[in-house]
Design a protein around this motif. Sequence first.
Motif, short mmCIF file in Angstrom:
data_model
loop_
_atom_site.label_atom_id
_atom_site.label_comp_id
_atom_site.label_asym_id
_atom_site.label_seq_id
_atom_site.Cartn_x
_atom_site.Cartn_y
_atom_site.Cartn_z
N ASN A 1 -10.44 6.87 -4.42
CA ASN A 1 -10.53 5.66 -3.78
C ASN A 1 -10.20 4.64 -4.56
N PRO A 2 -9.11 3.56 -4.20
CA PRO A 2 -8.94 2.38 -5.04
C PRO A 2 -9.84 1.58 -5.33
N LEU A 3 -10.66 1.58 -4.40
CA LEU A 3 -11.87 0.60 -4.19
C LEU A 3 -12.72 0.74 -5.36
N ASN A 4 -12.97 2.15 -5.81
CA ASN A 4 -13.86 2.26 -6.97
C ASN A 4 -13.43 2.00 -8.44
N TYR A 5 -12.25 1.37 -8.31
CA TYR A 5 -11.71 0.67 -9.74
C TYR A 5 -11.71 -0.77 -9.46
N PRO B 1 -5.33 13.26 5.95
CA PRO B 1 -5.89 12.55 4.79
C PRO B 1 -5.14 11.14 4.54
N HIS B 2 -6.18 10.13 4.11
CA HIS B 2 -5.42 8.65 3.88
C HIS B 2 -5.60 8.62 2.26
N GLU B 3 -4.86 8.81 1.60
CA GLU B 3 -4.78 8.80 0.10
C GLU B 3 -4.71 7.57 -0.40
N HIS C 1 0.24 3.91 -15.80
CA HIS C 1 -0.44 2.97 -16.46
C HIS C 1 -0.84 3.69 -17.94
N GLY C 2 -0.84 5.00 -18.03
CA GLY C 2 -1.23 5.55 -19.06
C GLY C 2 -2.53 6.28 -18.86
N PHE C 3 -3.35 6.64 -19.54
CA PHE C 3 -4.55 7.33 -19.62
C PHE C 3 -4.90 8.22 -18.14
N GLY C 4 -3.72 8.72 -18.01
CA GLY C 4 -3.79 9.42 -16.73
C GLY C 4 -3.88 8.66 -15.23
N TYR C 5 -3.85 7.25 -15.41
CA TYR C 5 -3.68 6.33 -14.08
C TYR C 5 -2.24 6.29 -13.68
N THR C 6 -2.00 6.56 -12.31
CA THR C 6 -0.83 5.79 -11.67
C THR C 6 -1.04 5.21 -10.17
N THR C 7 -0.15 4.22 -10.10
CA THR C 7 -0.63 3.55 -8.57
C THR C 7 0.70 3.66 -8.04
N ARG C 8 0.41 3.57 -6.59
CA ARG C 8 1.55 3.57 -5.60
C ARG C 8 1.42 2.33 -4.81
N TYR C 9 2.74 1.61 -4.40
CA TYR C 9 2.52 0.36 -3.47
C TYR C 9 3.79 0.77 -2.36
N GLY C 10 3.30 1.03 -1.02
CA GLY C 10 4.27 1.33 -0.32
C GLY C 10 4.61 0.36 1.01
N HIS C 11 5.54 0.74 1.60
CA HIS C 11 5.94 -0.28 3.09
C HIS C 11 6.29 -1.48 2.60
N ALA C 12 7.02 -1.86 1.18
CA ALA C 12 7.43 -3.08 0.77
C ALA C 12 8.52 -3.41 1.64
N LEU D 1 0.36 -3.47 3.00
CA LEU D 1 0.52 -2.63 1.76
C LEU D 1 -0.48 -1.36 1.93
N HIS D 2 0.48 -0.49 1.62
CA HIS D 2 -0.51 0.94 1.50
C HIS D 2 -0.38 1.24 -0.11
N TYR D 3 -1.78 1.18 -0.55
CA TYR D 3 -1.79 1.28 -1.95
C TYR D 3 -2.80 2.64 -2.41
N GLU D 4 -2.21 3.27 -3.43
CA GLU D 4 -2.85 4.40 -3.95
C GLU D 4 -3.31 4.28 -5.36
N VAL D 5 -4.20 4.78 -5.84
CA VAL D 5 -4.46 5.13 -7.26
C VAL D 5 -4.81 6.62 -7.39
N ARG D 6 -3.85 6.93 -8.57
CA ARG D 6 -4.10 8.45 -8.80
C ARG D 6 -4.47 8.72 -10.29
N VAL D 7 -5.60 9.71 -10.34
CA VAL D 7 -6.11 10.05 -11.75
C VAL D 7 -5.86 11.30 -12.12
N GLN D 8 -4.73 11.58 -13.11
CA GLN D 8 -4.28 12.84 -13.41
C GLN D 8 -3.87 13.57 -12.12
N THR D 9 -2.73 12.70 -11.22
CA THR D 9 -2.07 13.10 -10.02
C THR D 9 -3.18 13.31 -8.93
#
Length: 309
Positions: free
Chosen positions: A298-302, A205-207, A244-255, A286-294
Amino acid sequence: MTGGRWTLLLLRDEQSPIRQISASKRALRLFVGGSTALVVILVAIAAIVGIDGAAHIRASRLALENETLSQEISSIQARVNGMEERLGSLSKMDSRLRLLAGLDSIDPEVLQVGIGGPGTSSPQLNSLWSVDSTLSKAAFAVRYDLNVLERKAGLLRESMDEATDSLMAHTDLLESTPSILPTAGIISSPFSKSRYHPIHQSPLPHEGVDIAAVMGTPIFAAAKGVVTKSEWAPGYGQMVELDHGFGYTTRYGHASRQLVRVGQRVTRGDVIALVGNTGIATSPHLHYEVRVQTKPVNPLNYVISGAIP
C-alpha cells in the motif's frame, strides 16, 4: 752566613744605613715551612671557596631549571585539562550523532579507556625520579593524562566515523523511500487485494492507488532513483517505472506523456510524466504503485502526512 746563621742585608739607598737581619738555620727553616704551609692553606681555602661557589651557582641554576620545568609541567597540565573538557563536549556531540544514526551511545566505562596490568609504567621508572621525585610524579601524571586523551580521541574518532557512515546510509535510505503522493488530486480508488474493476466488471486486486487529477497535471518522482522503464505497458498505458534501491520500485501509469528516459537519474519531486488516461482507464488519473522486493504494498503506508505536491 756566619757561625751557622744567615744574615740578610737590607739597603734602601746609598744614603741610608745598612740594616741587618740575622737568623739561625732552624728559625729560617721554620719561617720557610710556616710560609709554605700558610700558602698551601690559603690555596686550599681559595679552592674550597671556589668549589663551593661553583656548586652554589650550579645549585641555583638547577633550582631555576627545576622551577621552570615545574611551571612548564603545570602549564601543560592546564592545557590537558582544557583538552579534556573539549573532548567531553565532543563526547556529548558523539552521543547525539549516534542517536540520530540509530546507534547506541558508547558505554561511559568504555569511554574511560583505562589501562593497567603488568608492564604499566610508573613515576619510579622515569629517569627524573632520581633527580626530583615530585617533578617525576607530576610529569608522569601529565604523560598518563595525555595517553588517556589520545586513546579517548581515537575512540571518539572511530565512533563518529561509524555514526557518520550510518547516518549517511540512513539519509540515503530516507531519500530513496517513496514518501510523497506523486501528483495533486483526489484518491479515487485505494490499494486493495480485491476490488470491483469498473471496466472488467469483476473483483480484481488493485496493486496501487488511483489519484484523479486534471489531464496534464505533473507527475513527480516519489523518491530519488533511476528510470528503469518509460514505455507503453499493457493495462498501464504510458508508464514510468523507477528503481530507488533498497528493494523499492514505483510505477506511474496512464500518463499522457513521459518526460524521462531509461537510465536517467531523478530526485524526489522531479517531474517525470503528465497525468492522462492511456491504457485501461475511464478518465484522467494516475495509477501509482509501490513495490518492495517486487511485492506490491500500500503506497499510503509510506506517504508522510501532508507530503503531497
